[in-house]
Scaffold this motif. Structure first.
Motif, PDB file in Angstrom:
ATOM      1  N   LYS A  34      10.473  36.508  71.189  1.00 46.51           N
ATOM      2  CA  LYS A  34       9.329  36.554  72.710  1.00 46.51           C
ATOM      3  C   LYS A  34       9.320  37.822  72.825  1.00 46.51           C
ATOM      4  N   GLY A  35      10.808  38.130  72.275  1.00 49.52           N
ATOM      5  CA  GLY A  35      11.040  39.796  72.578  1.00 49.52           C
ATOM      6  C   GLY A  35      11.079  40.775  71.280  1.00 49.52           C
ATOM      7  N   ALA A  36      10.742  39.926  70.574  1.00 53.04           N
ATOM      8  CA  ALA A  36      10.978  40.893  69.421  1.00 53.04           C
ATOM      9  C   ALA A  36       9.559  40.895  68.452  1.00 53.04           C
ATOM     10  N   GLN A  37       9.328  40.328  68.863  1.00 48.11           N
ATOM     11  CA  GLN A  37       6.955  39.715  68.791  1.00 48.11           C
ATOM     12  C   GLN A  37       6.200  41.021  69.877  1.00 48.11           C
ATOM     13  N   ILE A  38       6.632  40.954  71.043  1.00 43.64           N
ATOM     14  CA  ILE A  38       6.022  42.352  71.946  1.00 43.64           C
ATOM     15  C   ILE A  38       6.723  43.602  71.823  1.00 43.64           C
ATOM     16  N   ASN A  39       8.243  43.544  71.327  1.00 43.78           N
ATOM     17  CA  ASN A  39       8.279  45.264  70.849  1.00 43.78           C
ATOM     18  C   ASN A  39       7.823  44.908  69.637  1.00 43.78           C
ATOM     19  N   ALA A  40       7.197  44.330  69.210  1.00 41.47           N
ATOM     20  CA  ALA A  40       6.329  44.826  67.903  1.00 41.47           C
ATOM     21  C   ALA A  40       5.206  45.025  67.839  1.00 41.47           C
ATOM     22  N   ILE A  41       5.083  44.654  68.854  1.00 42.13           N
ATOM     23  CA  ILE A  41       3.380  45.382  69.064  1.00 42.13           C
ATOM     24  C   ILE A  41       3.455  47.054  69.340  1.00 42.13           C
ATOM     25  N   ARG A  42       4.412  47.446  69.663  1.00 39.49           N
ATOM     26  CA  ARG A  42       4.940  48.816  70.086  1.00 39.49           C
ATOM     27  C   ARG A  42       4.986  49.775  68.166  1.00 39.49           C
ATOM     28  N   THR A  43       6.252  49.164  68.076  1.00 37.19           N
ATOM     29  CA  THR A  43       6.388  49.244  67.147  1.00 37.19           C
ATOM     30  C   THR A  43       5.427  49.358  65.962  1.00 37.19           C
ATOM     31  N   ARG A  44       4.779  48.894  65.978  1.00 39.70           N
ATOM     32  CA  ARG A  44       3.852  48.793  64.258  1.00 39.70           C
ATOM     33  C   ARG A  44       2.576  49.633  64.776  1.00 39.70           C
ATOM     34  N   LYS A  45       2.291  49.470  66.204  1.00 40.43           N
ATOM     35  CA  LYS A  45       1.106  51.020  66.592  1.00 40.43           C
ATOM     36  C   LYS A  45       2.042  52.320  66.694  1.00 40.43           C
ATOM     37  N   GLY A  46       3.666  52.360  66.540  1.00 40.04           N
ATOM     38  CA  GLY A  46       4.222  53.577  66.735  1.00 40.04           C
ATOM     39  C   GLY A  46       4.138  54.687  65.424  1.00 40.04           C
ATOM     40  N   ILE A  47       4.670  53.072  63.891  1.00 38.67           N
ATOM     41  CA  ILE A  47       4.470  53.654  63.092  1.00 38.67           C
ATOM     42  C   ILE A  47       3.112  54.048  62.801  1.00 38.67           C
ATOM     43  N   GLU A  48       1.810  52.542  62.982  1.00 43.97           N
ATOM     44  CA  GLU A  48       0.936  53.104  62.059  1.00 43.97           C
ATOM     45  C   GLU A  48       0.091  55.136  62.497  1.00 43.97           C
ATOM     46  N   ASP A  49       0.097  55.053  63.755  1.00 44.56           N
ATOM     47  CA  ASP A  49      -0.187  55.878  64.342  1.00 44.56           C
ATOM     48  C   ASP A  49       0.627  57.658  63.865  1.00 44.56           C
ATOM     49  N   ALA A  50       1.582  57.334  62.737  1.00 47.51           N
ATOM     50  CA  ALA A  50       2.885  58.962  62.687  1.00 47.51           C
ATOM     51  C   ALA A  50       2.618  58.766  61.535  1.00 47.51           C
ATOM     52  N   ASP A  51       2.505  60.905  61.776  1.00 47.68           N
ATOM     53  CA  ASP A  51       2.498  61.266  60.350  1.00 47.68           C
ATOM     54  C   ASP A  51       3.974  60.774  59.259  1.00 47.68           C
ATOM     55  N   VAL A  52       4.636  60.658  60.101  1.00 46.82           N
ATOM     56  CA  VAL A  52       5.678  60.689  59.981  1.00 46.82           C
ATOM     57  C   VAL A  52       7.132  60.271  60.439  1.00 46.82           C
ATOM     58  N   VAL A  53       7.564  58.919  59.572  1.00 45.24           N
ATOM     59  CA  VAL A  53       8.515  58.474  60.343  1.00 45.24           C
ATOM     60  C   VAL A  53       9.994  58.783  59.830  1.00 45.24           C
ATOM     61  N   VAL A  54      10.473  58.762  60.898  1.00 46.47           N
ATOM     62  CA  VAL A  54      12.504  59.198  60.499  1.00 46.47           C
ATOM     63  C   VAL A  54      12.856  57.656  60.975  1.00 46.47           C
ATOM     64  N   VAL A  55      13.670  57.007  60.393  1.00 46.81           N
ATOM     65  CA  VAL A  55      14.623  55.783  59.912  1.00 46.81           C
ATOM     66  C   VAL A  55      16.131  55.865  60.220  1.00 46.81           C
ATOM     67  N   ARG A  56      16.995  56.030  61.503  1.00 45.48           N
ATOM     68  CA  ARG A  56      18.039  56.244  61.193  1.00 45.48           C
ATOM     69  C   ARG A  56      19.100  54.712  61.655  1.00 45.48           C
ATOM     70  N   PHE A  57      20.155  55.452  60.431  1.00 48.59           N
ATOM     71  CA  PHE A  57      20.454  53.993  60.137  1.00 48.59           C
ATOM     72  C   PHE A  57      22.283  54.237  61.222  1.00 48.59           C
ATOM     73  N   GLY A  58      22.459  53.511  61.839  1.00 52.03           N
ATOM     74  CA  GLY A  58      23.840  54.000  62.192  1.00 52.03           C
ATOM     75  C   GLY A  58      25.099  53.367  61.454  1.00 52.03           C
ATOM     76  N   GLU A  59      25.822  53.805  62.062  1.00 55.36           N
ATOM     77  CA  GLU A  59      27.667  53.362  61.828  1.00 55.36           C
ATOM     78  C   GLU A  59      27.906  51.536  61.439  1.00 55.36           C
ATOM     79  N   GLN A  60      27.837  51.615  62.945  1.00 54.26           N
ATOM     80  CA  GLN A  60      28.529  50.876  63.549  1.00 54.26           C
ATOM     81  C   GLN A  60      27.478  48.839  63.481  1.00 54.26           C
ATOM     82  N   TYR A  61      26.483  48.657  63.542  1.00 52.30           N
ATOM     83  CA  TYR A  61      25.659  47.961  62.752  1.00 52.30           C
ATOM     84  C   TYR A  61      25.224  47.710  61.418  1.00 52.30           C
ATOM     85  N   LYS A  62      24.592  46.427  61.689  1.00 54.59           N
ATOM     86  CA  LYS A  62      23.844  45.856  60.492  1.00 54.59           C
ATOM     87  C   LYS A  62      22.156  46.051  60.752  1.00 54.59           C
ATOM     88  N   GLN A  63      21.773  47.119  60.401  1.00 56.82           N
ATOM     89  CA  GLN A  63      19.757  47.494  61.636  1.00 56.82           C
ATOM     90  C   GLN A  63      18.488  46.506  60.653  1.00 56.82           C
TER      91      GLN A  63
END
Length: 147
Positions: A59-88
């Protein structure tokens, strides 16, 4: 105005470093919800409790996906950060989604992830190791000024 979506790990201040460094540039930033508890629990908080953790997370992933999809679709540039501690896995998914949409993609990670992220890096237009490098890319794109 350049619209930039900041995706990826939420355990360090990399977003703040970029947004602070980019002050004065014609940039609008957006991002996923970075409050870990709110992000994890939004689905059950809004739609009701789940006895099974799988459905709680779903449920959480699907609701968050609404925000994520809109943010990526509206963006001119997407920056994706991969941290050291966790698999993202979510960050990798966001990078792939942005690449599939033809977005200008900047990947941000340390040298320890270079081999593991070689395919993701190959889809990017730039691969940076420091948030300050992302700021300089944005500055150059907007002003043609070098550091």
């Amino acid at each position: 105005m350049l619209k930039v979506y900041l995706s990826g790990e939420i355990h360090t201040d990399w977003r703040e470093q970029i947004t602070t460094g980019a002050q004065g540039l014609d940039v609008a930033f957006s991002a996923p919800v970075t409050n870990h508890a709110a992000s994890d629990d939004c689905g059950v908080a809004i739609l009701g409790a789940e006895a099974d953790k799988f459905w709680h997370d779903r449920k959480g992933a699907q609701i968050n996906a609404i925000r994520t999809r809109k943010g990526i679709e509206d963006a001119d540039v997407v920056v994706v950060r991969f941290g050291e501690q966790y698999k993202q896995w979510n960050a990798a998914f966001d990078a792939g989604y942005a690449a599939a949409l033809g977005k200008s993609l900047i990947i941000l990670h340390g040298p320890d992830h270079a081999h593991a992220l070689k395919e993701v890096d190959a889809a990017a237009l730039a691969v940076a190791s420091e948030p300050s490098q992302v700021v300089e890319i944005l500055r150059y794109v907007l002003t043609s000024e070098l550091p």
